[in-house]
Write a protein that holds these residues in place. Structure first.
Motif, mmCIF file in Angstrom:
data_model
loop_
_atom_site.group_PDB
_atom_site.id
_atom_site.type_symbol
_atom_site.label_atom_id
_atom_site.label_comp_id
_atom_site.label_asym_id
_atom_site.label_seq_id
_atom_site.Cartn_x
_atom_site.Cartn_y
_atom_site.Cartn_z
ATOM 1 N N PHE A 133 0.843 -1.193 0.000
ATOM 2 C CA PHE A 133 0.000 0.000 0.000
ATOM 3 C C PHE A 133 0.879 1.244 0.000
ATOM 4 C CE2 PHE A 133 -3.006 -3.075 0.552
ATOM 5 C CZ PHE A 133 -4.194 -2.763 1.198
ATOM 6 N N ASN A 134 1.736 1.383 -1.019
ATOM 7 C CA ASN A 134 2.715 2.472 -0.980
ATOM 8 C C ASN A 134 2.514 3.518 -2.066
ATOM 9 O OD1 ASN A 134 3.639 1.185 -3.262
ATOM 10 N ND2 ASN A 134 5.599 0.553 -2.395
ATOM 11 N N ASN A 135 1.320 3.525 -2.688
ATOM 12 C CA ASN A 135 1.013 4.574 -3.652
ATOM 13 C C ASN A 135 -0.180 5.394 -3.151
ATOM 14 O OD1 ASN A 135 -1.211 2.951 -4.114
ATOM 15 N ND2 ASN A 135 -0.526 2.248 -6.113
ATOM 16 N N ARG A 136 -0.657 6.292 -3.957
ATOM 17 C CA ARG A 136 -1.707 7.232 -3.549
ATOM 18 C C ARG A 136 -2.937 6.518 -3.008
ATOM 19 N NH1 ARG A 136 -5.790 10.326 -6.537
ATOM 20 N NH2 ARG A 136 -5.964 12.456 -5.713
ATOM 21 N N MET A 137 -3.478 5.578 -3.782
ATOM 22 C CA MET A 137 -4.694 4.905 -3.340
ATOM 23 C C MET A 137 -4.419 3.879 -2.248
ATOM 24 S SD MET A 137 -7.509 6.001 -4.156
ATOM 25 C CE MET A 137 -8.405 4.633 -3.450
ATOM 26 N N GLY A 138 -3.251 3.254 -2.283
ATOM 27 C CA GLY A 138 -2.916 2.300 -1.236
ATOM 28 C C GLY A 138 -2.826 2.963 0.121
ATOM 29 N N LEU A 139 -2.182 4.138 0.171
ATOM 30 C CA LEU A 139 -2.065 4.847 1.441
ATOM 31 C C LEU A 139 -3.415 5.401 1.897
ATOM 32 C CD1 LEU A 139 1.366 6.619 0.949
ATOM 33 C CD2 LEU A 139 0.817 4.823 2.593
ATOM 34 N N ALA A 140 -4.219 5.873 0.944
ATOM 35 C CA ALA A 140 -5.562 6.336 1.309
ATOM 36 C C ALA A 140 -6.367 5.194 1.919
ATOM 37 C CB ALA A 140 -6.278 6.900 0.080
ATOM 38 N N ARG A 141 -6.259 4.025 1.341
ATOM 39 C CA ARG A 141 -6.976 2.861 1.870
ATOM 40 C C ARG A 141 -6.453 2.475 3.249
ATOM 41 N NH1 ARG A 141 -7.208 -3.182 -0.925
ATOM 42 N NH2 ARG A 141 -8.375 -4.174 0.789
ATOM 43 N N ALA A 142 -5.128 2.511 3.432
ATOM 44 C CA ALA A 142 -4.545 2.168 4.728
ATOM 45 C C ALA A 142 -5.074 3.090 5.826
ATOM 46 C CB ALA A 142 -3.023 2.240 4.650
ATOM 47 N N VAL A 143 -5.137 4.387 5.530
ATOM 48 C CA VAL A 143 -5.638 5.350 6.518
ATOM 49 C C VAL A 143 -7.129 5.139 6.758
ATOM 50 C CG1 VAL A 143 -6.067 7.800 6.965
ATOM 51 C CG2 VAL A 143 -3.865 7.063 6.028
ATOM 52 N N ASN A 144 -7.900 5.034 5.689
ATOM 53 C CA ASN A 144 -9.353 4.936 5.829
ATOM 54 C C ASN A 144 -9.788 3.649 6.528
ATOM 55 O OD1 ASN A 144 -9.801 7.398 4.542
ATOM 56 N ND2 ASN A 144 -9.934 6.468 2.513
ATOM 57 N N GLU A 145 -9.065 2.572 6.322
ATOM 58 C CA GLU A 145 -9.475 1.283 6.877
ATOM 59 C C GLU A 145 -8.843 0.963 8.229
ATOM 60 O OE1 GLU A 145 -8.861 -1.831 4.047
ATOM 61 O OE2 GLU A 145 -10.216 -0.946 2.551
#
Length: 260
Positions: A133-145
């Motif tokens: 999860f090291n790109n824009r959407m991966g990091l957004a998902r990590a934070v949101n989830e």
């Protein structure tokens, strides 16, 4: 064995301003430890690669221009679609008050993140982004989830596909500490030179108050010197270069400011 990635670990104390000194110390130790481990692994990998090349001759990798063309067309559409998730992640991170440590590098970033999450686990509540999860959407998902109330430190691994990506991610995940672990010929077909790769990676420091960098590569040593004029920089070496934190890959010893 220390974990190579983590989600959430619970500690007892929130990270106050004074506590960030301990976090920064652990970041530098983790960078040196990971660099020693990666250095040993790279030497073994190079030996195996030389054996394969001697048997098969040099290999050629095609320039992925078709992939680049597809991404050029698709990225603007994808960014508009994904923006709401990024906005949600930014709002959640702002509400949490978590301090951010952002880590990038051609290699060693996942290992550094794992060591850091392990070292901080007994001191504070930590969320580390999963390895992939090291790109824009991966990091957004990590934070949101996964980012919950009471998270004190968020460790964000940041990868790149091209210049500007880390700068963009740091606008909504602004790091207090930025880490550049290593420089190597990853994405060289696309980025053309190591200097271009380094330029994209050093974006990790633009919003950081403190930078941690491995200075065993001449290009990275030059970056460290330049960035030292803008912010506090902690130099790390595992090859005997002058540094604030030094690791010995043979003995496994780490010294900080000349003291073990």
């Amino acid at each position: 064995m220390m974990p190579s990635r983590g989600y959430r670990t619970n500690g007892s104390n929130a990270v106050a301003a004074s506590g960030m000194a301990s976090v920064i110390h652990q970041v530098a130790i983790s960078t040196a430890t990971a660099a020693m481990r990666v250095t040993a692994g790279l030497e073994a990998s190079r030996s195996r690669k030389r054996v394969r090349q001697n048997r098969k001759g040099p290999s050629r990798r095609p320039i992925p221009w078709l992939v680049d063309l597809a991404l050029l067309i698709w990225n603007p559409i994808q960014r508009r679609t994904d923006q709401r998730w990024v906005d949600q992640a930014k709002a959640g991170l702002d509400r949490s008050g978590a301090r951010v440590v952002a880590i990038t590098g051609s290699y060693g970033k996942t290992t550094t993140k794992g060591y850091l999450a392990h070292l901080l686990a007994g001191q504070t509540t930590v969320l580390a982004s999963p390895a992939s999860f090291n790109n824009r959407m991966g990091l957004a998902r990590a934070v949101n989830e996964h980012l919950g109330p009471g998270t004190d430190v968020f460790i964000a691994e940041m990868g790149i596909y091209g210049p500007g990506e880390i700068r963009d991610m740091c606008t909504w995940i602004p790091p207090e500490v930025g880490v550049f672990t290593a420089l190597g010929p990853v994405h060289l077909e696309r980025m053309k030179t190591l200097e271009n790769i380094a330029r994209a990676k050093r974006e990790i420091f633009e919003r950081a108050a403190v930078g941690v960098i491995l200075v065993d590569d001449p290009i990275m040593a030059e970056i460290a010197a330049e960035e030292s004029e803008r912010r506090r920089m902690i130099m790390v070496s595992v090859t005997g270069e002058p540094a604030d934190v030094a690791g010995d890959p043979v003995t496994g010893d780490i010294t900080v400011d000349g003291q073990s």
